[in-house]
Write a protein that holds these residues in place. Structure first.
Motif, short mmCIF file in Angstrom:
data_model
loop_
_atom_site.label_atom_id
_atom_site.label_comp_id
_atom_site.label_asym_id
_atom_site.label_seq_id
_atom_site.Cartn_x
_atom_site.Cartn_y
_atom_site.Cartn_z
N GLN A 7 0.83 -1.21 0.00
CA GLN A 7 0.00 0.00 0.00
C GLN A 7 0.86 1.25 0.00
OE1 GLN A 7 -2.64 -0.34 3.33
NE2 GLN A 7 -3.85 -2.00 2.43
N GLU A 8 1.93 1.20 0.75
CA GLU A 8 2.83 2.37 0.79
C GLU A 8 3.51 2.58 -0.56
OE1 GLU A 8 3.29 4.60 3.07
OE2 GLU A 8 1.95 3.73 4.57
N CYS A 9 3.85 1.49 -1.24
CA CYS A 9 4.46 1.63 -2.57
C CYS A 9 3.47 2.24 -3.56
CB CYS A 9 4.95 0.28 -3.07
SG CYS A 9 6.42 -0.36 -2.24
N LYS A 10 2.24 1.77 -3.52
CA LYS A 10 1.23 2.32 -4.42
C LYS A 10 0.90 3.76 -4.08
CE LYS A 10 -0.86 -2.12 -5.57
NZ LYS A 10 -2.09 -2.96 -5.52
N ALA A 11 1.04 4.12 -2.80
CA ALA A 11 0.81 5.50 -2.39
C ALA A 11 2.03 6.38 -2.64
CB ALA A 11 0.45 5.54 -0.90
N LEU A 12 3.08 5.80 -3.22
CA LEU A 12 4.31 6.53 -3.57
C LEU A 12 4.93 7.19 -2.34
CD1 LEU A 12 3.25 8.16 -6.97
CD2 LEU A 12 4.41 5.99 -6.58
N ASN A 13 5.14 6.39 -1.33
CA ASN A 13 5.85 6.85 -0.13
C ASN A 13 7.29 7.18 -0.53
OD1 ASN A 13 7.40 6.91 2.32
ND2 ASN A 13 5.74 5.81 3.35
N THR A 14 7.64 8.45 -0.47
CA THR A 14 8.93 8.91 -0.99
C THR A 14 10.10 8.26 -0.28
OG1 THR A 14 7.89 11.04 -1.49
CG2 THR A 14 10.31 10.94 -1.50
N ARG A 15 10.06 8.20 1.02
CA ARG A 15 11.17 7.62 1.78
C ARG A 15 11.33 6.14 1.44
NH1 ARG A 15 9.71 8.74 7.77
NH2 ARG A 15 11.77 7.78 8.12
N LEU A 16 10.22 5.43 1.32
CA LEU A 16 10.28 4.00 1.00
C LEU A 16 10.82 3.77 -0.40
CD1 LEU A 16 9.63 1.04 1.68
CD2 LEU A 16 7.30 1.46 0.87
N ILE A 17 10.34 4.53 -1.37
CA ILE A 17 10.79 4.34 -2.75
C ILE A 17 12.27 4.69 -2.90
CG2 ILE A 17 10.48 5.20 -5.10
CD1 ILE A 17 7.51 5.46 -4.48
N ASN A 18 12.70 5.73 -2.22
CA ASN A 18 14.12 6.07 -2.28
C ASN A 18 14.99 4.97 -1.71
OD1 ASN A 18 13.75 8.55 -3.53
ND2 ASN A 18 13.53 9.66 -1.58
N PHE A 19 14.46 4.25 -0.75
CA PHE A 19 15.22 3.13 -0.19
C PHE A 19 15.22 1.93 -1.14
CE2 PHE A 19 15.17 -0.88 2.21
CZ PHE A 19 16.42 -0.82 2.82
N ILE A 52 12.10 2.43 -9.87
CA ILE A 52 12.61 1.10 -9.52
C ILE A 52 12.83 0.28 -10.78
CG2 ILE A 52 12.08 -1.04 -8.30
CD1 ILE A 52 10.58 0.58 -6.23
N LEU A 53 11.89 0.33 -11.73
CA LEU A 53 12.05 -0.40 -12.98
C LEU A 53 13.24 0.13 -13.78
CD1 LEU A 53 8.34 -0.81 -14.15
CD2 LEU A 53 9.75 -2.42 -12.85
N ARG A 54 13.45 1.43 -13.73
CA ARG A 54 14.58 2.01 -14.45
C ARG A 54 15.90 1.55 -13.85
NH1 ARG A 54 12.92 6.91 -14.52
NH2 ARG A 54 14.25 7.85 -12.92
N THR A 55 15.95 1.44 -12.54
CA THR A 55 17.17 0.91 -11.91
C THR A 55 17.47 -0.50 -12.40
OG1 THR A 55 16.74 2.23 -9.93
CG2 THR A 55 18.24 0.35 -9.70
N LEU A 56 16.43 -1.29 -12.63
CA LEU A 56 16.62 -2.67 -13.08
C LEU A 56 17.07 -2.74 -14.53
CD1 LEU A 56 16.38 -5.74 -12.84
CD2 LEU A 56 13.91 -5.50 -13.17
#
Length: 721
Positions: free
Chosen positions: A36-48, A93-97
């Protein structure tokens, strides 16, 4: 998310972990809120998660099996969460991959032969790769083009359905595939991917491999790049298919699935779903494969060997059935051959028609139609074959069916002997000790006979042949016409379907939804239902207004009823316990008569007489009287003051001079005006005694009524005069 709103916010477990000075990826994966946090685009989580080290850990959970002694969450939960993080389609995240060669190598290392390929991880791998195809198609195709061994590895794993889906989308043969990467897929046209797939028919013994290989090839015939489309329809490729199909050492699944590919080549739309056809209509690119004359000739070169298989069953054993036993069973491979012949006749190829007539294919399938009298799949295909021949308007096919195959004579013979033959030399043998059952292809024979009658009006050859057969004319008059009259569903008294314009409906529910509701009657009846306490209401006092109020103003007016009707029409779940689906509480405009309300009782008040002239009444009126008396007894006790109780079953009528009342009105004597669950009491007159007169004078006993009233309303103490 809602917990971030002022006054409602609570600390997110994911944010609590991110607030720590040191934490691990596993701690985050163990939290249920991470998706849910990923879909909500939690900035701190996505940066990690975008960090290369974390993406690598996520990939390892997907492509590497967990140790045997690992915890269950490491074997099941973490791989699932890792896959879901990628399929959230977070671009960074997909771009990193896709931009890191080492990470892509790690992802596709799952395809290596020395790697284990469990069904669970194969599904996660396919979801991640397909997500990359949709969101990062150009970088992914560039990587696959530089590592073409991936195509070979996917073909080797084609027996796994997840891998088959990846390969299907990779070569652009899926209806939901991306549409903007046709330029990046041109290199696939120069590969030998089709040869690798078709070789699986000869190198593998697994039916799953054969089925998945055929599914990919059929998908290519429906939609594929131009070069692949032309290659799969080439005579050499078709010859390669038949070579594998006719090998005696190969399992029959090879024959069945090879013919499926040939059928798809002849008629690409045959195996395509309706949703796919709607999708294709919006496409401006891609090629629909059509069988060229060279392709058909390549199939006809092996037709003789193929038809020989109609005489041999794959299973020579006996198959017991409810009607007897089959010796031998018809088999999937022979059914597929008959289907292939059916499709071959629909393309209009003269060379194919001549070859089928010369090889005796049509005659043989007609014989099988009568030999296997309970195989409806076979009957369906044979009927299509006969209709194609008769509607072709070609004398070659029509004469062959009517003269050489003696179709009419075989139909008449089957009609004379409608039971299953007891001949032990036949493949279908009835059970011993029981009467032979009626053959199961009578319906198809009736349809074929009706088609002959229909076409005889426009085809002189068919008309002449039928008129020369006196037995046919007699059977047509005495049997077929009467059978058609009996089986004409539009003439059935049950009224389903009710009219010819409803012939295309699939169910009775559509007819019910399309009918016009009587808005006024629905509003009125709903109001009565709530007023008399039939359905509970939290505010009883408000729900039981006086009779002086207009009926349609109690709860539902016309506008409210229209809202209810909209809900009825939009609802897909017709719960029988619902208020609005009970036929007692709404009426259709064309079904109701008069202006009276619908009665909860099956015997309405209008059916009862206003006055009783005779002392003997029939049973139906006695039943109505008992129901009405029961309703009267449950309303209120008797008292000194006469009251009129309106039951809602019809118009209110005044009491007569002989102290008798109509079934719609009952006289009682409550002490004061009271509101009761089933109606409203209003003071009208005052009398000394309580009198309730039944329409039957013989049963008019005041003492019994009073005793029954006291039992019905124990809480209100009656006052007897």
């Amino acid at each position: 998310m809602f917990w971030r709103m002022t006054g409602l916010s609570t600390a997110s477990p994911v944010d609590s972990i991110l607030d720590k000075e040191s934490f691990t990826l596993e701690e985050l994966l163990d939290e249920d809120d991470i998706i849910q946090e990923c879909k909500a685009l939690n900035t701190r989580l996505i940066n990690f998660l975008r960090d290369k080290a974390q993406v690598e850990k996520l990939l390892r959970y997907i492509v590497e099996e967990s140790p045997e002694d690992a915890e269950k969450k490491q074997s099941f939960k973490f791989p699932f969460i890792a896959c879901e993080i990628f399929t959230c389609e977070i671009d960074i995240i997909l771009r990193t991959l896709v931009e890191d060669e080492e990470l892509m190598d790690l992802l596709f290392s799952f395809l290596k032969p020395d790697h284990t390929h469990s069904a669970l991880l194969s599904g996660y791998f396919s979801k991640v790769v397909i997500c990359l195809m949709l969101r990062k198609s150009t970088p992914l195709m560039n990587y696959v083009q530089g590592h073409q061994e991936i195509i070979t590895q996917l073909v080797d794993l084609i027996g796994i359905t997840s891998m088959m889906e990846v390969l299907l989308r990779l070569i652009g043969a899926d209806e939901t595939m991306y549409t903007g990467s046709s330029e990046t897929m041109k290199w696939l046209e120069d590969t030998n991917v089709l040869d690798l797939i078709v070789d699986k028919f000869s190198s593998s013994e697994s039916p799953e491999v054969h089925a998945n290989a055929a599914e990919i090839l059929c998908a290519i015939t429906r939609y594929a790049p131009p070069a692949l489309a032309s290659k799969i329809s080439s005579p050499s490729f078709v010859g390669q298919l038949f070579h594998h199909a006719l090998e005696e050492s190969r399992p029959k699944s090879v024959l069945v699935h090879s013919l499926s590919v040939c059928i798809s080549l002849l008629d690409p739309k045959r195996l395509a779903s309706a949703s796919y056809q709607a999708y294709r209509s919006n496409l401006s690119h891609g090629t629909v494969v059509t069988a060229s004359p060279e392709t058909v000739d390549g199939m006809l070169s092996s037709l003789g060997d193929l038809l020989k298989l109609l005489e041999i069953s794959a299973d020579e054993s006996t198959l017991p059935t409810t009607y007897g036993h089959l010796q031998p069973p018809f088999g999937k491979h022979r059914l597929k051959i008959v289907e292939f012949i059916s499709v071959l006749l629909t393309i209009g190829s003269e060379s194919a028609e001549k070859e089928l007539v010369q090889q005796g294919a049509v005659k043989r399938v007609i014989d099988l139609f009568f030999e296997y009298a309970f195989n409806n799949f076979l009957h369906h295909h044979v009927e299509n074959i006969l209709v194609s021949c008769l509607e072709s308007n070609k004398s070659l096919l029509i004469d062959h069916v009517l003269v050489d195959c003696k179709l009419v004579d075989k139909i008449l013979n089957s009609e004379k002997n409608p039971t299953l033959s007891t001949d032990p030399s036949k493949p279908t043998i009835p059970t011993e000790g029981r009467a032979p059952p009626k053959i199961g292809n009578s319906g198809h024979m009736t349809r074929i006979a009706n088609k002959l009658v229909q076409l005889s009006n426009s085809n002189s050859t068919i008309q002449t042949h039928l008129q020369e057969n006196s037995e046919w004319s007699e059977w047509l008059t005495n049997v077929l016409l009467k059978r058609n009259e009996v089986e004409n569903v539009y003439q059935w008294a049950c009224g389903r379907p009710t009219s010819l314009h409803n012939a295309g409906r699939d169910s009775d529910e559509e007819d019910m939804r399309d009918r016009d509701y009587d808005v006024a009657a629905l509003a009125n009846n709903l109001s009565q239902a709530f007023r008399y306490g039939i359905y509970s209401n939290d505010d009883l006092e408000e729900g039981q207004g006086s009779l002086d109020r207009d009926d349609e103003d109690v709860y539902f007016d016309d506008e409210s009823a229209e809202v209810v009707i909209s809900s009825l029409r939009l609802s897909d779940d017709n719960d029988s316990s619902s208020l609005f689906t009970n036929s007692n509480w709404f009426a259709f405009e064309d079904d109701r008569g008069g202006s009276s309300l619908t009665s909860p009782s099956d015997n309405t008040a209008d059916d009862a007489p206003a006055k009783v002239d005779n002392e003997e009444q029939d049973n139906e009126e006695d039943t109505a009287d008992e129901v009405i008396l029961d309703q009267i007894d449950k309303v209120a006790p008797f008292s000194d003051d006469m009251e009129t109780i309106v039951l809602g079953n019809g118009p209110t009528k005044e009491a007569n001079g002989d102290d008798s009342i109509t079934p719609e009105v009952a006289s009682v004597e409550p002490e004061d005006k009271q509101i009761v669950p089933n109606g409203v009491l209003e003071n009208e007159t005052t009398k000394d005694d309580a009198t309730v007169t039944s329409p039957d004078p013989v049963s008019n006993k005041k003492e019994e009524v009073a005793d029954f009233e006291m039992e019905a309303s124990p809480k209100v103490e009656p006052q007897m005069g």
